[in-house]
Scaffold this active site. Structure first.
Site: not given
Ligand SMILES: NC(=O)c1ccc[n+]([C@@H]2O[C@H](COP(=O)([O-])OP(=O)(O)OC[C@H]3O[C@@H](n4cnc5c(N)ncnc54)[C@H](O)[C@@H]3O)[C@@H](O)[C@H]2O)c1
Length: 251
Positions: A161, A190, A40, A157, A93, A192
């Site tokens: 994606k 989700i 991360d 975004y 991710n 989070t």
């Molecule tokens: N939560 C949702 O509803 C949802 C829906 C669809 C897709 N997603 C995707 O799922 C993935 C995870 O999201 P999440 O909901 O767990 O969010 P989150 O913010 O909890 O986790 C994302 C993590 O990525 C890390 N991060 C950010 N920029 C970074 C970088 N440049 N290099 C390395 N790490 C980095 C952050 O520090 C964080 O820990 C993302 O790609 C997000 O777009 C999330």
């Protein structure tokens, strides 16, 4: 959620594993017996994930990496091989979402694309190089339902994606004969840290729950379950697939 694919002796890498979906996947890989590289950009969250894994009896290490920096990504893969000897599974991710920002602004657009799309490419190419040497491996990229359908608010975004789904299909075809499968997960809404600024408002929470036919947000473990299945031998003929896990939102 209990699952055990018998990944003993295998090595998994998860980016963005300092929280949310990445943390859930890292924990699930470890619970299935894999050694896990937790990566991360945020050190504190990453180290917490490692602690959770180790406390539960698993094996993990933390390596900081900004996925938007190709040199960082190279170092991450090298470190994985040096420490654990191989790379079997990679969950790309890490991602950002900034629902209140104007993504038509140059810097907001560039930042989203560099992390959400270029970051996936940098990871995929380094991981594939490591996997090609052994003629096996599975990569899962986190896209989104916004990789398959649009939304009117977030051009960057949505474009990033959709790009992740495209890259996934490309990788699947490029390495299909080399024993490497490349798939994507497309989560719906989700619960989070990413969605926490919205869900902390009870009215907004109701709106988000109502966006899904199942009437609730998904949990990170429900995405982790899909990622592990895609990496497992149970999915041995599955490649290039954007697997939707959205409680029916795009149905
Ligand atoms: N939560 C949702 O509803 C949802 C829906 C669809 C897709 N997603 C995707 O799922 C993935 C995870 O999201 P999440 O909901 O767990 O969010 P989150 O913010 O909890 O986790 C994302 C993590 O990525 C890390 N991060 C950010 N920029 C970074 C970088 N440049 N290099 C390395 N790490 C980095 C952050 O520090 C964080 O820990 C993302 O790609 C997000 O777009 C999330």
């Amino acid at each position: 959620m209990r699952m055990n694919y018998g990944f003993e002796g295998r090595v998994a890498l998860v980016t963005g594993a300092g929280g949310g979906i990445g943390r859930a996947t890292a924990i699930a890989f470890a619970a299935s017996g894999a050694s896990v590289v937790v990566s991360d950009i945020a050190e504190e969250g990453g180290r917490e994930t490692v602690e959770l894994i180790v406390k539960a009896g698993g094996r993990a290490l933390f390596q900081r990496c900004n996925v938007a920096d190709p040199e960082d990504v190279k170092a991450l893969i090298n470190h994985t091989i040096t420490e654990f000897g191989a790379l079997d599974f990679a969950h790309n991710n890490a991602g950002i979402n900034s629902p209140t920002a104007n993504e038509y602004e140059d810097d907001v657009w560039a930042r989203s694309l560099s992390i959400n799309l270029s970051g996936i490419m940098y990871c995929m190419r380094e991981e594939a190089e490591a996997m090609l040497k052994r003629g096996k491996g599975a990569i899962v990229n986190t896209a989104s339902i916004n990789g398959l359908v649009g939304n009117g608010a977030q051009p960057a975004y949505v474009a990033a994606k959709h790009g992740v789904v495209g890259l996934t299909r490309h990788g699947a075809l490029r390495w299909a004969k080399n024993g490497i499968r490349v798939n994507a997960v497309c989560p719906g809404v989700i619960e989070t840290p990413m969605t926490a600024p919205l869900t902390s408002n009870p009215e907004m929470r109701k709106v988000l729950d109502g966006m899904t036919p199942m009437g609730r947000m998904g949990q990170p473990e429900e995405i982790a379950a899909a990622v592990l299945w895609l990496c497992s031998d149970q999915a041995s003929f599955v490649t290039g697939h954007p697997l939707v896990v959205d409680g029916g939102a795009t149905a």
